[in-house]
Write a protein that holds these residues in place. Structure first.
Motif, PDB file in Angstrom:
ATOM      1  N   LYS A 146     -20.803 -15.318  11.241  1.00  0.00           N
ATOM      2  CA  LYS A 146     -21.389 -16.561  11.754  1.00  0.00           C
ATOM      3  C   LYS A 146     -20.536 -17.770  11.371  1.00  0.00           C
ATOM      4  O   LYS A 146     -20.411 -18.722  12.142  1.00  0.00           O
ATOM      5  CB  LYS A 146     -22.826 -16.723  11.244  1.00  0.00           C
ATOM      6  N   GLU A 147     -19.962 -17.732  10.193  1.00  0.00           N
ATOM      7  CA  GLU A 147     -19.082 -18.825   9.759  1.00  0.00           C
ATOM      8  C   GLU A 147     -17.830 -18.877  10.627  1.00  0.00           C
ATOM      9  O   GLU A 147     -17.396 -19.948  11.059  1.00  0.00           O
ATOM     10  CB  GLU A 147     -18.693 -18.614   8.293  1.00  0.00           C
ATOM     11  N   ARG A 148     -17.264 -17.717  10.925  1.00  0.00           N
ATOM     12  CA  ARG A 148     -16.057 -17.669  11.757  1.00  0.00           C
ATOM     13  C   ARG A 148     -16.355 -18.148  13.172  1.00  0.00           C
ATOM     14  O   ARG A 148     -15.555 -18.875  13.770  1.00  0.00           O
ATOM     15  CB  ARG A 148     -15.496 -16.238  11.785  1.00  0.00           C
TER      16      ARG A 148
ATOM     17  N   ALA B 149     -17.465 -19.757   1.974  1.00  0.00           N
ATOM     18  CA  ALA B 149     -18.021 -20.958   1.339  1.00  0.00           C
ATOM     19  C   ALA B 149     -16.943 -21.858   0.741  1.00  0.00           C
ATOM     20  O   ALA B 149     -17.219 -22.674  -0.130  1.00  0.00           O
ATOM     21  CB  ALA B 149     -19.014 -20.551   0.258  1.00  0.00           C
ATOM     22  N   LYS B 150     -15.717 -21.694   1.238  1.00  0.00           N
ATOM     23  CA  LYS B 150     -14.610 -22.473   0.681  1.00  0.00           C
ATOM     24  C   LYS B 150     -13.982 -23.384   1.722  1.00  0.00           C
ATOM     25  O   LYS B 150     -13.940 -23.056   2.905  1.00  0.00           O
ATOM     26  CB  LYS B 150     -13.540 -21.529   0.119  1.00  0.00           C
ATOM     27  N   THR B 151     -13.449 -24.497   1.257  1.00  0.00           N
ATOM     28  CA  THR B 151     -12.717 -25.394   2.151  1.00  0.00           C
ATOM     29  C   THR B 151     -11.300 -24.860   2.293  1.00  0.00           C
ATOM     30  O   THR B 151     -10.838 -24.026   1.495  1.00  0.00           O
ATOM     31  CB  THR B 151     -12.649 -26.824   1.579  1.00  0.00           C
ATOM     32  N   ILE B 152     -10.601 -25.354   3.297  1.00  0.00           N
ATOM     33  CA  ILE B 152      -9.212 -24.945   3.511  1.00  0.00           C
ATOM     34  C   ILE B 152      -8.374 -25.243   2.272  1.00  0.00           C
ATOM     35  O   ILE B 152      -7.570 -24.408   1.835  1.00  0.00           O
ATOM     36  CB  ILE B 152      -8.617 -25.673   4.741  1.00  0.00           C
TER      37      ILE B 152
ATOM     38  N   VAL C 144      -6.124 -22.743   0.002  1.00  0.00           N
ATOM     39  CA  VAL C 144      -4.698 -23.023  -0.192  1.00  0.00           C
ATOM     40  C   VAL C 144      -4.363 -23.053  -1.682  1.00  0.00           C
ATOM     41  O   VAL C 144      -3.385 -22.435  -2.129  1.00  0.00           O
ATOM     42  CB  VAL C 144      -4.304 -24.366   0.466  1.00  0.00           C
ATOM     43  N   ASN C 145      -5.160 -23.768  -2.458  1.00  0.00           N
ATOM     44  CA  ASN C 145      -4.904 -23.884  -3.894  1.00  0.00           C
ATOM     45  C   ASN C 145      -5.023 -22.541  -4.599  1.00  0.00           C
ATOM     46  O   ASN C 145      -4.274 -22.250  -5.541  1.00  0.00           O
ATOM     47  CB  ASN C 145      -5.863 -24.888  -4.525  1.00  0.00           C
ATOM     48  N   GLU C 146      -5.953 -21.707  -4.139  1.00  0.00           N
ATOM     49  CA  GLU C 146      -6.120 -20.379  -4.742  1.00  0.00           C
ATOM     50  C   GLU C 146      -4.868 -19.534  -4.515  1.00  0.00           C
ATOM     51  O   GLU C 146      -4.396 -18.837  -5.421  1.00  0.00           O
ATOM     52  CB  GLU C 146      -7.341 -19.685  -4.133  1.00  0.00           C
TER      53      GLU C 146
END
Length: 219
Positions: A143-145, A197-200, A204-206
Motif C-alpha cells: 500500500k505504501e508503494r 516508514a522511512k523518508t528518502i 540514504v543515510n542508512e
C-alpha cells in the motif's frame, strides 16, 4: 570510487530516487537499468511490435544512451515518454524476454566494468553485478508503494486511481518474481532495508553509513 553499488527492489520501494542521491553524494555514476527496459518497451509500442522475435530485433539495433538523467533512444530524448502508463503496464512483459535481458545485461556490465557506478534495478546484485562490493535490497509495504506511485503520477497530471496503481504493482511484482531469467530476488549478501516508514533521506543515510563503515572514511 573503485567499487560498484547495486540497489535492487520492487516497484515503488524508492530504489531509483535513493540510488540517484547516493551517486551524487559519492560522486559516482548513476545507471537506471529500468530505463533501458522501458526504452525497448516504448520502441516496441511506437513500432507496433508485439511479436517477441520482432521486439528482439528492435532491441538489437536500438542505440540506448543514458546521459545524466536523460535517456535517449536512437538519438531521441525519451526521458518523459518511457514513464507513461502504457510503458509502465508493458515493461515487465518485455523485461522477461531472455534475449532482451541478455542484451541489456551486457550493456550494463560494460558500463560498470571500470567501477564507480551506482546501479539500480531488479537483478543487479544477483545477475548484472554479482561482484558489486555493496548490495542493497529496498522493499516496502504494498500500500505504501502504491501510494508513492499514485502521488507521483498525480503530480505529473496523470488520470489514475490508487486502486488501479495497486493492482498494477501486484501484477508487476508477480511478473518480476516469476520470470524465467533473472527474477527479482534478494542477493544472499545484500543488506535488506524496509523503506515503508522511512523518508528518502533516512534510507540514504542508512546506506551511506553502511558504506562508510566498510570503507573506513567519512563521506
Amino acid at each position: 570510487m573503485n567499487f560498484n553499488i547495486a540497489i535492487d527492489g520492487p516497484a515503488g520501494a524508492g530504489k531509483s530516487t535513493v540510488a540517484k542521491i547516493i551517486a551524487d553524494k559519492m560522486n559516482m555514476t548513476y545507471i537506471d537499468t529500468g530505463a533501458m527496459y522501458r526504452a525497448i518497451t516504448l520502441l516496441s509500442i511506437q513500432n507496433g511490435k508485439t511479436d517477441v522475435i520482432d521486439i528482439i530485433e528492435l532491441a538489437k539495433h536500438a542505440k540506448i544512451c543514458i546521459n545524466g538523467k536523460r535517456v535517449y533512444v536512437n538519438g531521441k530524448d525519451v526521458t518523459d515518454d518511457i514513464r507513461n502508463i502504457e510503458v509502465t503496464n508493458h515493461v515487465s512483459k518485455i523485461a522477461k524476454i531472455p534475449e532482451i535481458r541478455i542484451l541489456m545485461t551486457k550493456i550494463q556490465q560494460q558500463i560498470a566494468k571500470n567501477k564507480g557506478v551506482v546501479m539500480d534495478g531488479r537483478d543487479i546484485g544477483t545477475t548484472v553485478l554479482p561482484d558489486a562490493k555493496y548490495k542493497f535490497y529496498l522493499t516496502a509495504d504494498l500500500k505504501e508503494r502504491a501510494d508513492r506511485r499514485y502521488k507521483e503520477l498525480i503530480r505529473e497530471g496523470r488520470n489514475v486511481t490508487l486502486q488501479q496503481i495497486e493492482k498494477d504493482i501486484i501484477q508487476r511484482d508477480y511478473q518480476d518474481k516469476h520470470r524465467a531469467v533473472s527474477p527479482l530476488t534478494v542477493a544472499k549478501d545484500a543488506v535488506v532495508i524496509d523503506t515503508t516508514a522511512k523518508t528518502i533521506i533516512e534510507v540514504v543515510n542508512e546506506i551511506l553509513d553502511y558504506i562508510k563503515k566498510g570503507e573506513g572514511f567519512v563521506l
